[in-house]
Design an enzyme around this catalytic site. Structure first.
Site, PDB file in Angstrom:
ATOM      1  N   GLY A  15       0.776  -1.241   0.000  1.00 52.20           N
ATOM      2  CA  GLY A  15       0.000   0.000   0.000  1.00 52.20           C
ATOM      3  C   GLY A  15       0.805   1.287   0.000  1.00 52.20           C
ATOM      4  N   ASN A  17       1.769   3.038  -2.600  1.00 53.05           N
ATOM      5  CA  ASN A  17       1.142   3.988  -3.536  1.00 53.05           C
ATOM      6  C   ASN A  17      -0.148   4.559  -2.955  1.00 53.05           C
ATOM      7  OD1 ASN A  17       2.570   4.351  -6.235  1.00 53.05           O
ATOM      8  ND2 ASN A  17       2.732   2.132  -5.918  1.00 53.05           N
ATOM      9  N   MET A  93      -4.149  -6.865  -6.999  1.00 55.57           N
ATOM     10  CA  MET A  93      -3.648  -8.007  -7.757  1.00 55.57           C
ATOM     11  C   MET A  93      -4.747  -8.948  -8.277  1.00 55.57           C
ATOM     12  SD  MET A  93      -0.501  -7.316  -7.790  1.00 55.57           S
ATOM     13  CE  MET A  93       0.401  -8.780  -8.285  1.00 55.57           C
ATOM     14  N   ARG A  94      -5.909  -8.403  -8.591  1.00 51.83           N
ATOM     15  CA  ARG A  94      -6.985  -9.216  -9.177  1.00 51.83           C
ATOM     16  C   ARG A  94      -7.326  -8.669 -10.541  1.00 51.83           C
ATOM     17  NH1 ARG A  94      -7.801 -13.860  -7.278  1.00 51.83           N
ATOM     18  NH2 ARG A  94      -9.980 -13.930  -7.906  1.00 51.83           N
ATOM     19  N   ASN A 110      -4.803   2.797 -13.032  1.00 53.25           N
ATOM     20  CA  ASN A 110      -3.877   1.825 -12.439  1.00 53.25           C
ATOM     21  C   ASN A 110      -2.452   2.332 -12.596  1.00 53.25           C
ATOM     22  OD1 ASN A 110      -3.006  -0.770 -11.402  1.00 53.25           O
ATOM     23  ND2 ASN A 110      -2.395  -1.299 -13.490  1.00 53.25           N
ATOM     24  N   HIS A 112       1.507   0.858 -13.051  1.00 53.20           N
ATOM     25  CA  HIS A 112       2.290  -0.338 -13.373  1.00 53.20           C
ATOM     26  C   HIS A 112       3.766   0.063 -13.401  1.00 53.20           C
ATOM     27  CE1 HIS A 112       3.138  -4.274 -15.016  1.00 53.20           C
ATOM     28  NE2 HIS A 112       3.916  -3.692 -15.926  1.00 53.20           N
ATOM     29  N   ASP A 148      -2.762  -4.624 -17.878  1.00 58.32           N
ATOM     30  CA  ASP A 148      -1.718  -3.614 -18.061  1.00 58.32           C
ATOM     31  C   ASP A 148      -1.788  -2.926 -19.427  1.00 58.32           C
ATOM     32  OD1 ASP A 148      -0.753  -4.129 -15.505  1.00 58.32           O
ATOM     33  OD2 ASP A 148       0.511  -5.761 -16.219  1.00 58.32           O
ATOM     34  N   ALA A 176       9.596   6.964  -8.118  1.00 59.25           N
ATOM     35  CA  ALA A 176       8.937   7.675  -9.225  1.00 59.25           C
ATOM     36  C   ALA A 176       7.430   7.438  -9.183  1.00 59.25           C
ATOM     37  CB  ALA A 176       9.519   7.204 -10.556  1.00 59.25           C
ATOM     38  N   GLU A 177       7.027   6.229  -8.814  1.00 62.68           N
ATOM     39  CA  GLU A 177       5.586   5.932  -8.719  1.00 62.68           C
ATOM     40  C   GLU A 177       4.909   6.872  -7.730  1.00 62.68           C
ATOM     41  OE1 GLU A 177       4.374   1.778  -8.347  1.00 62.68           O
ATOM     42  OE2 GLU A 177       6.375   1.152  -8.930  1.00 62.68           O
TER      43      GLU A 177
HETATM   44  C1  GRF Z   1       3.753  -1.098  -7.334  1.00 61.04           C
HETATM   45  O1  GRF Z   1       5.029  -1.296  -7.876  1.00 61.04           O
HETATM   46  C2  GRF Z   1       2.733  -0.883  -8.404  1.00 61.04           C
HETATM   47  O2  GRF Z   1       3.239  -0.226  -9.529  1.00 61.04           O
HETATM   48  C3  GRF Z   1       2.342  -2.290  -8.779  1.00 61.04           C
HETATM   49  O3  GRF Z   1       2.349  -2.990  -7.560  1.00 61.04           O
HETATM   50  C4  GRF Z   1       3.234  -2.359  -6.641  1.00 61.04           C
HETATM   51  C5  GRF Z   1       2.419  -2.034  -5.425  1.00 61.04           C
HETATM   52  O4  GRF Z   1       3.197  -1.496  -4.390  1.00 61.04           O
HETATM   53  N1  GRF Z   1       1.093  -2.310  -9.479  1.00 61.04           N
HETATM   54  P1  GRF Z   1       2.470  -0.777  -3.187  1.00 61.04           P
HETATM   55  O5  GRF Z   1       1.476  -1.799  -2.607  1.00 61.04           O
HETATM   56  O6  GRF Z   1       1.771   0.423  -3.706  1.00 61.04           O
HETATM   57  O7  GRF Z   1       3.551  -0.447  -2.217  1.00 61.04           O
END
Ligand code: GRF
Length: 217
Positions: A15, A17, A93-94, A110, A112, A148, A176-177
């Site tokens: 979590g 992000n 992840m679903r 989303n 990625h 994706d 970066a995310e």
């Molecule tokens: C991230 O790298 C995101 O891009 C991918 O899954 C990971 C999730 O990480 N879809 P977090 O749970 O947000 O720490």
């Protein structure tokens, strides 16, 4: 400012992000309000954090449902209860059914950890290292039924350094995310990123110095 968009974050794990979105959304001028965190895994680390923060949090454990559509019906009723207008998947992840994806068309985004359309699916960082690319990064996109895939809202690039492993690259991309996802949600919630023939047009995207596109390091 127009009314804030009521946004749900869907998670399955750590979590981080989600945290970056929740923290960004605390700014008074942020156009999205996080009204719900939903997880398909009760033990997800992110669930504990969301609860601690006092965020409305629901767990819809996919293991309790025989069919994907049944799981989604329960999830949808939680989304309805909280009047959700936008969904941000953050390490969720679903795979969703085409019906669910269509219902949320252009209202579900989303992140990625690759520069799509390269390196879809799992083990993204390993794929980048194996391919020997010199630039990697992350992508925020509108969700479509294919995994994706979907119109790209924002990307950020980072270098791949000699000696990088999947783990060291993942750390660099994750930074970066955390920068690009809040920026992308801001654009979508403000109505500044819209789909036109399956490409995203960004109304504020007027200059090459737009910070969305600058490298993270
Ligand atoms: C991230 O790298 C995101 O891009 C991918 O899954 C990971 C999730 O990480 N879809 P977090 O749970 O947000 O720490």
């Amino acid at each position: 400012m127009n009314k804030k968009k009521r946004t749900a974050i869907l998670i399955s794990g750590r979590g981080s992000n989600m945290r970056s979105l929740v923290e960004a959304a605390r700014a008074p001028d942020y156009p999205a309000e996080i009204v719900l965190v939903a997880s398909n895994r009760p033990e997800a680390e992110g669930v504990a954090w969301a609860v601690e923060q006092g965020l409305p949090t629901v767990v819809v454990d996919h293991k309790n449902f025989a069919a994907r559509a049944d799981f989604e019906r329960t999830l949808q009723s939680a989304l309805d209860t909280y009047g959700v207008e936008l969904i941000a998947l953050a390490g969720f992840m679903r795979l969703m059914t085409p019906d669910f994806v269509e219902h949320w068309r252009d209202r579900m985004i989303n992140i990625h950890p690759s520069l799509l359309p390269s390196f879809k699916g799992l083990h993204t960082h390993e794929q980048a290292i194996a391919a020997g690319v010199k630039i990697a990064g992350c992508t925020v996109h509108f969700v479509r039924a294919e995994m994706d895939a979907g119109p790209i809202i924002a990307q950020a690039a980072v270098p791949v350094l000699s000696g990088d492993t999947a783990e060291t690259l993942a750390v660099r991309i994750l930074k970066a995310e955390h920068r690009v996802y809040p920026a992308a949600l801001r654009l979508v919630a403000a109505g500044e990123a819209r789909c036109d023939r399956e490409k995203v047009v960004i109304s504020s995207d007027v200059s090459e110095t737009n910070p969305l596109y600058s490298p993270a390091i």
